[in-house]
Write a protein that holds these residues in place. Structure first.
Motif, PDB file in Angstrom:
ATOM      1  N   HIS A  34      10.246  -4.771 -14.611  1.00 21.62           N
ATOM      2  CA  HIS A  34       9.068  -5.534 -14.970  1.00 21.62           C
ATOM      3  C   HIS A  34       9.695  -6.769 -15.628  1.00 21.62           C
ATOM      4  O   HIS A  34       9.299  -7.970 -15.297  1.00 21.62           O
ATOM      5  N   GLY A  37      11.623  -9.129 -13.663  1.00 21.79           N
ATOM      6  CA  GLY A  37      11.127  -9.787 -12.481  1.00 21.79           C
ATOM      7  C   GLY A  37      11.336  -9.071 -11.306  1.00 21.79           C
ATOM      8  O   GLY A  37      11.582  -9.492 -10.147  1.00 21.79           O
ATOM      9  N   LYS A  41       3.753  -8.643  -9.896  1.00 22.82           N
ATOM     10  CA  LYS A  41       3.094  -9.015 -10.835  1.00 22.82           C
ATOM     11  C   LYS A  41       1.919  -8.212 -11.211  1.00 22.82           C
ATOM     12  O   LYS A  41       1.163  -7.543 -10.384  1.00 22.82           O
ATOM     13  N   THR A  49      -1.937  -3.432 -19.045  1.00 20.54           N
ATOM     14  CA  THR A  49      -1.136  -4.028 -18.128  1.00 20.54           C
ATOM     15  C   THR A  49      -1.192  -2.943 -17.011  1.00 20.54           C
ATOM     16  O   THR A  49      -0.715  -1.825 -17.301  1.00 20.54           O
ATOM     17  N   TRP A  51      -1.059  -2.179 -12.451  1.00 24.61           N
ATOM     18  CA  TRP A  51      -0.596  -2.457 -11.354  1.00 24.61           C
ATOM     19  C   TRP A  51      -1.304  -1.878 -10.084  1.00 24.61           C
ATOM     20  O   TRP A  51      -1.957  -0.974 -10.341  1.00 24.61           O
ATOM     21  N   GLN A  67      10.424  -9.991  -7.352  1.00 22.82           N
ATOM     22  CA  GLN A  67       8.996 -10.611  -7.482  1.00 22.82           C
ATOM     23  C   GLN A  67       8.947 -12.153  -7.025  1.00 22.82           C
ATOM     24  O   GLN A  67       7.882 -12.376  -6.265  1.00 22.82           O
ATOM     25  N   LEU A  71       6.269 -12.693  -4.153  1.00 20.09           N
ATOM     26  CA  LEU A  71       5.127 -13.571  -4.312  1.00 20.09           C
ATOM     27  C   LEU A  71       5.110 -14.504  -3.397  1.00 20.09           C
ATOM     28  O   LEU A  71       4.121 -15.131  -2.716  1.00 20.09           O
TER      29      LEU A  71
END
Length: 94
Positions: A34, A37, A41, A49, A51, A67, A71
Protein backbone atom coordinates in the motif's frame (compact mmCIF):
# COMPACT_ATOMS: atom_id res chain seq x y z
CA UNK A 1 -13.18 -21.63 -2.13
CA UNK A 2 -13.39 -21.90 1.62
CA UNK A 3 -16.37 -20.74 3.62
CA UNK A 4 -14.28 -17.81 4.84
CA UNK A 5 -13.78 -16.67 1.25
CA UNK A 6 -17.52 -16.89 0.57
CA UNK A 7 -18.28 -15.01 3.77
CA UNK A 8 -15.83 -12.23 2.88
CA UNK A 9 -17.38 -11.78 -0.57
CA UNK A 10 -20.67 -10.78 1.04
CA UNK A 11 -18.87 -7.91 2.82
CA UNK A 12 -18.32 -4.95 0.53
CA UNK A 13 -15.45 -3.31 2.49
CA UNK A 14 -12.46 -5.13 3.97
CA UNK A 15 -9.82 -4.28 6.55
CA UNK A 16 -6.15 -4.55 5.62
CA UNK A 17 -5.85 -7.97 7.26
CA UNK A 18 -8.94 -9.29 5.42
CA UNK A 19 -7.71 -7.85 2.11
CA UNK A 20 -4.24 -9.31 2.68
CA UNK A 21 -5.82 -12.70 3.29
CA UNK A 22 -7.69 -12.52 -0.04
CA UNK A 23 -4.50 -11.59 -1.89
CA UNK A 24 -2.54 -14.28 -0.06
CA UNK A 25 0.06 -12.12 1.68
CA UNK A 26 0.71 -11.08 5.25
CA UNK A 27 -0.72 -7.91 6.75
CA UNK A 28 2.71 -6.24 7.09
CA UNK A 29 3.47 -6.99 3.44
CA UNK A 30 0.05 -5.65 2.47
CA UNK A 31 0.79 -2.33 4.21
CA UNK A 32 4.21 -2.15 2.51
CA UNK A 33 2.54 -2.69 -0.87
CA UNK A 34 0.00 0.00 0.00
CA UNK A 35 2.77 2.47 0.96
CA UNK A 36 4.62 1.67 -2.28
CA UNK A 37 1.50 2.41 -4.37
CA UNK A 38 1.06 -1.18 -5.53
CA UNK A 39 -2.57 -1.64 -4.39
CA UNK A 40 -5.87 -0.01 -5.33
CA UNK A 41 -6.67 3.10 -3.30
CA UNK A 42 -8.52 2.43 -0.06
CA UNK A 43 -11.67 4.04 1.27
CA UNK A 44 -11.42 6.05 4.49
CA UNK A 45 -14.48 5.57 6.66
CA UNK A 46 -14.88 6.60 10.29
CA UNK A 47 -11.12 6.69 10.80
CA UNK A 48 -10.65 3.25 9.23
CA UNK A 49 -8.81 2.35 6.06
CA UNK A 50 -10.82 -0.17 4.04
CA UNK A 51 -10.67 -1.73 0.58
CA UNK A 52 -13.57 -2.56 -1.73
CA UNK A 53 -13.74 -6.31 -2.23
CA UNK A 54 -15.08 -6.01 -5.77
CA UNK A 55 -12.23 -3.68 -6.70
CA UNK A 56 -9.66 -6.06 -5.18
CA UNK A 57 -11.06 -8.97 -7.19
CA UNK A 58 -11.06 -6.87 -10.39
CA UNK A 59 -7.50 -5.71 -9.62
CA UNK A 60 -6.33 -9.32 -9.20
CA UNK A 61 -8.10 -10.33 -12.43
CA UNK A 62 -6.32 -7.45 -14.21
CA UNK A 63 -2.95 -8.85 -13.14
CA UNK A 64 -2.32 -6.66 -10.05
CA UNK A 65 -1.17 -3.49 -11.85
CA UNK A 66 0.46 -0.66 -9.90
CA UNK A 67 -1.92 1.89 -8.40
CA UNK A 68 -1.20 4.59 -11.00
CA UNK A 69 -1.95 2.23 -13.90
CA UNK A 70 -5.02 0.85 -12.12
CA UNK A 71 -6.37 4.37 -11.54
CA UNK A 72 -5.65 5.38 -15.13
CA UNK A 73 -7.53 2.33 -16.44
CA UNK A 74 -10.38 2.87 -13.96
CA UNK A 75 -10.75 6.52 -14.99
CA UNK A 76 -10.83 5.52 -18.66
CA UNK A 77 -13.46 2.88 -17.95
CA UNK A 78 -15.66 5.36 -16.05
CA UNK A 79 -15.30 8.06 -18.70
CA UNK A 80 -16.40 5.58 -21.39
CA UNK A 81 -19.38 4.50 -19.29
CA UNK A 82 -20.37 8.11 -18.61
CA UNK A 83 -20.29 8.89 -22.34
CA UNK A 84 -22.69 6.03 -23.03
CA UNK A 85 -25.20 6.99 -20.34
CA UNK A 86 -27.62 9.83 -21.05
CA UNK A 87 -27.42 12.71 -18.63
CA UNK A 88 -29.91 12.83 -15.80
CA UNK A 89 -31.60 15.88 -17.32
CA UNK A 90 -32.12 14.01 -20.61
CA UNK A 91 -33.52 10.99 -18.79
CA UNK A 92 -35.93 13.19 -16.83
CA UNK A 93 -37.29 14.76 -20.03
CA UNK A 94 -38.00 11.39 -21.67
Amino acid sequence: MSSIGNEQRSISLLSASQAANIIGIGTSTFWRYHSAGLLPKPVRLAGRTLWRIDELHAWITAGCPKQAEWLRNSINKWSILNQRLPSRANRMQS
